[in-house]
Design a protein around this motif. Structure first.
Motif, PDB file in Angstrom:
ATOM      1  N   GLN A 174      -1.920  -1.217  -5.184  1.00 31.72           N
ATOM      2  CA  GLN A 174      -2.739  -0.806  -4.048  1.00 31.72           C
ATOM      3  C   GLN A 174      -4.085  -1.537  -4.046  1.00 31.72           C
ATOM      4  N   LEU A 175      -4.690  -1.695  -5.219  1.00 34.01           N
ATOM      5  CA  LEU A 175      -5.959  -2.419  -5.307  1.00 34.01           C
ATOM      6  C   LEU A 175      -5.778  -3.888  -4.927  1.00 34.01           C
ATOM      7  N   LYS A 176      -4.679  -4.472  -5.369  1.00 33.32           N
ATOM      8  CA  LYS A 176      -4.409  -5.865  -5.012  1.00 33.32           C
ATOM      9  C   LYS A 176      -4.202  -6.008  -3.510  1.00 33.32           C
ATOM     10  N   GLY A 177      -3.446  -5.074  -2.921  1.00 28.88           N
ATOM     11  CA  GLY A 177      -3.223  -5.126  -1.490  1.00 28.88           C
ATOM     12  C   GLY A 177      -4.514  -4.967  -0.696  1.00 28.88           C
ATOM     13  N   ALA A 178      -5.379  -4.046  -1.127  1.00 28.49           N
ATOM     14  CA  ALA A 178      -6.660  -3.855  -0.446  1.00 28.49           C
ATOM     15  C   ALA A 178      -7.531  -5.103  -0.562  1.00 28.49           C
ATOM     16  N   LEU A 226       0.810  -1.215   0.000  1.00 28.31           N
ATOM     17  CA  LEU A 226       0.000   0.000   0.000  1.00 28.31           C
ATOM     18  C   LEU A 226       0.843   1.264   0.000  1.00 28.31           C
ATOM     19  N   GLN A 227       2.104   1.163   0.404  1.00 28.36           N
ATOM     20  CA  GLN A 227       2.983   2.331   0.397  1.00 28.36           C
ATOM     21  C   GLN A 227       3.467   2.680  -1.013  1.00 28.36           C
ATOM     22  N   THR A 228       3.309   1.780  -1.977  1.00 26.73           N
ATOM     23  CA  THR A 228       3.753   2.065  -3.342  1.00 26.73           C
ATOM     24  C   THR A 228       2.831   3.098  -3.988  1.00 26.73           C
ATOM     25  N   ASP A 229       3.284   3.635  -5.123  1.00 31.07           N
ATOM     26  CA  ASP A 229       2.475   4.597  -5.870  1.00 31.07           C
ATOM     27  C   ASP A 229       1.672   3.938  -6.983  1.00 31.07           C
ATOM     28  N   SER A 230       1.741   2.619  -7.102  1.00 28.65           N
ATOM     29  CA  SER A 230       1.041   1.894  -8.161  1.00 28.65           C
ATOM     30  C   SER A 230      -0.415   1.663  -7.759  1.00 28.65           C
ATOM     31  N   ASP A 231      -1.336   2.211  -8.546  1.00 25.23           N
ATOM     32  CA  ASP A 231      -2.757   2.002  -8.262  1.00 25.23           C
ATOM     33  C   ASP A 231      -3.120   0.525  -8.328  1.00 25.23           C
ATOM     34  N   THR A 232      -2.518  -0.191  -9.285  1.00 30.28           N
ATOM     35  CA  THR A 232      -2.813  -1.619  -9.432  1.00 30.28           C
ATOM     36  C   THR A 232      -2.386  -2.395  -8.199  1.00 30.28           C
ATOM     37  N   LEU A 270      -5.158   6.640   1.997  1.00 30.31           N
ATOM     38  CA  LEU A 270      -5.635   6.251   0.669  1.00 30.31           C
ATOM     39  C   LEU A 270      -7.153   6.360   0.567  1.00 30.31           C
ATOM     40  N   PHE A 271      -7.843   6.141   1.681  1.00 30.94           N
ATOM     41  CA  PHE A 271      -9.294   6.319   1.664  1.00 30.94           C
ATOM     42  C   PHE A 271      -9.656   7.789   1.410  1.00 30.94           C
ATOM     43  N   VAL A 272      -8.853   8.694   1.941  1.00 27.54           N
ATOM     44  CA  VAL A 272      -9.124  10.127   1.770  1.00 27.54           C
ATOM     45  C   VAL A 272      -8.621  10.635   0.425  1.00 27.54           C
ATOM     46  N   GLU A 273      -7.444  10.144  -0.016  1.00 23.30           N
ATOM     47  CA  GLU A 273      -6.782  10.739  -1.174  1.00 23.30           C
ATOM     48  C   GLU A 273      -6.722   9.828  -2.405  1.00 23.30           C
ATOM     49  N   GLY A 332     -12.047   3.936  -7.204  1.00 22.79           N
ATOM     50  CA  GLY A 332     -12.217   2.501  -7.017  1.00 22.79           C
ATOM     51  C   GLY A 332     -11.569   2.008  -5.742  1.00 22.79           C
ATOM     52  N   LEU A 333     -10.378   2.522  -5.442  1.00 22.50           N
ATOM     53  CA  LEU A 333      -9.684   2.149  -4.215  1.00 22.50           C
ATOM     54  C   LEU A 333     -10.428   2.676  -2.999  1.00 22.50           C
ATOM     55  N   GLN A 334     -10.969   3.890  -3.090  1.00 17.20           N
ATOM     56  CA  GLN A 334     -11.719   4.452  -1.971  1.00 17.20           C
ATOM     57  C   GLN A 334     -12.931   3.593  -1.637  1.00 17.20           C
ATOM     58  N   ALA A 335     -13.632   3.105  -2.663  1.00 21.24           N
ATOM     59  CA  ALA A 335     -14.794   2.249  -2.419  1.00 21.24           C
ATOM     60  C   ALA A 335     -14.396   0.962  -1.706  1.00 21.24           C
ATOM     61  N   GLN A 336     -13.263   0.401  -2.111  1.00 18.75           N
ATOM     62  CA  GLN A 336     -12.790  -0.831  -1.488  1.00 18.75           C
ATOM     63  C   GLN A 336     -12.375  -0.592  -0.034  1.00 18.75           C
ATOM     64  N   LEU A 337     -11.683   0.520   0.206  1.00 20.04           N
ATOM     65  CA  LEU A 337     -11.245   0.827   1.558  1.00 20.04           C
ATOM     66  C   LEU A 337     -12.410   1.241   2.456  1.00 20.04           C
ATOM     67  N   PHE A 338     -13.452   1.787   1.872  1.00 19.25           N
ATOM     68  CA  PHE A 338     -14.661   2.082   2.655  1.00 19.25           C
ATOM     69  C   PHE A 338     -15.241   0.798   3.235  1.00 19.25           C
ATOM     70  N   GLU A 339     -15.347  -0.244   2.389  1.00 19.16           N
ATOM     71  CA  GLU A 339     -15.838  -1.535   2.874  1.00 19.16           C
ATOM     72  C   GLU A 339     -14.902  -2.108   3.928  1.00 19.16           C
ATOM     73  N   LEU A 340     -13.610  -1.916   3.712  1.00 20.16           N
ATOM     74  CA  LEU A 340     -12.615  -2.411   4.663  1.00 20.16           C
ATOM     75  C   LEU A 340     -12.789  -1.749   6.032  1.00 20.16           C
ATOM     76  N   LEU A 341     -12.887  -0.427   6.044  1.00 22.58           N
ATOM     77  CA  LEU A 341     -13.054   0.299   7.304  1.00 22.58           C
ATOM     78  C   LEU A 341     -14.383  -0.058   7.972  1.00 22.58           C
TER      79      LEU A 341
END
Length: 277
Positions: A151-155, A143-149, A188-191, A195-204
């Protein structure tokens, strides 16, 4: 249809010449490698060659074969004493900019996704082994990387761990030094991308669900950390978004009209009561 029939599909040539079996970590068992090849070919047969002619029963049979093969492969890799150790050693040592590292993260995502088909006890043992090998430390790096792909895999992997045992992730978030993973999730949820925000919303939402918190200690420690360190940032982000949105024209007109009627208060809610003398 005539134009499609005129083009002869060279399926055997495609499977022989174009399909490349990439092992991010070498699989020593030849039987398991053969099972992986068989599963890919069945999927190709089902989805590419015969999708228009398969009846429901045959389609279901092929799907079941693929499912059982995948379960057998996951169990074999779990029981291999060296496979998971080598996987995490490569995840930690491979430079983040190399394509091999993204392949390793993708394999980890697929492994956790296939684990949902295991029986409860087997799935719990697999995730316990992954955590023991440093799963959450690796996901912090992902999740610390700058790769959107990536980050989505990590989430996605984090969601798989939550569906298996939310307590393991909560305990790590509380105990990790400087709470790097929790901070990155909120950031990442804020910024992050939509697509990542939606996934992290479910996570939180899953992490903060008190119904899945078994012990009072878990509730107090995890929720205390969340409210002390992160809730203000989430509220500030939501408030900033509300301030940035212009009000609808009809709402603005309503508010102006309400202001003219001094005895009725504003557009929302009654007027404040007069202070006592």
């Amino acid at each position: 249809d005539g134009a499609q029939q005129a083009v002869v599909q060279q399926h055997r040539a495609f499977l022989r010449d174009s399909v490349v079996f990439k092992e991010v970590v070498p699989i020593q068992d030849a039987t398991i490698r053969a099972k992986i090849h068989q599963t890919y070919r069945i999927g190709y047969l089902k989805d590419v060659i015969l999708p228009r002619v398969l009846d429901d029963a045959t389609f279901g049979t092929l799907t079941s074969i693929m499912l059982f093969n995948n379960v057998e492969v996951v169990l074999a890799l779990q029981n291999d004493p060296t496979f998971l150790r080598e996987l995490f050693a490569r995840l930690r040592s491979t430079p983040r900019a190399e394509p091999d590292w993204d392949d390793l993260v993708g394999f980890l995502q697929e492994l956790c996704s296939l684990a949902k088909h295991l029986q409860v006890q087997q799935r719990g043992q697999l995730f316990a082994a992954l955590v023991q090998h440093g799963l959450f430390h690796v996901l912090t790096d992902v999740l610390q990387t700058d790769s959107d792909t990536s980050q989505l895999k990590g989430a996605d992997v984090l969601m798989s761990t939550l569906h298996n045992d939310p307590s393991a992730l909560r305990a790590f978030l509380v105990k990790q030094e400087q709470h790097a993973l929790f901070s990155r999730i909120v950031q990442l949820f804020v910024e992050g991308e939509e697509g990542l925000q939606a996934q992290l919303f479910e996570l939180l939402k899953l992490m903060l669900d008190p119904e899945t918190m078994d012990q009072p200690v878990e509730k107090s420690g995890f929720l205390e950390l969340f409210y002390d360190a992160y809730v203000d940032r989430l509220v500030a982000s939501v408030s900033a978004g509300v301030r940035d949105e212009p009000p609808p024209a009809d709402a603005a007109a309503e508010g102006a009209g309400g202001g003219a009627r001094g005895g009725e208060g504003g557009a929302i809610g009654p007027a404040a009561p007069p202070k006592a003398a």
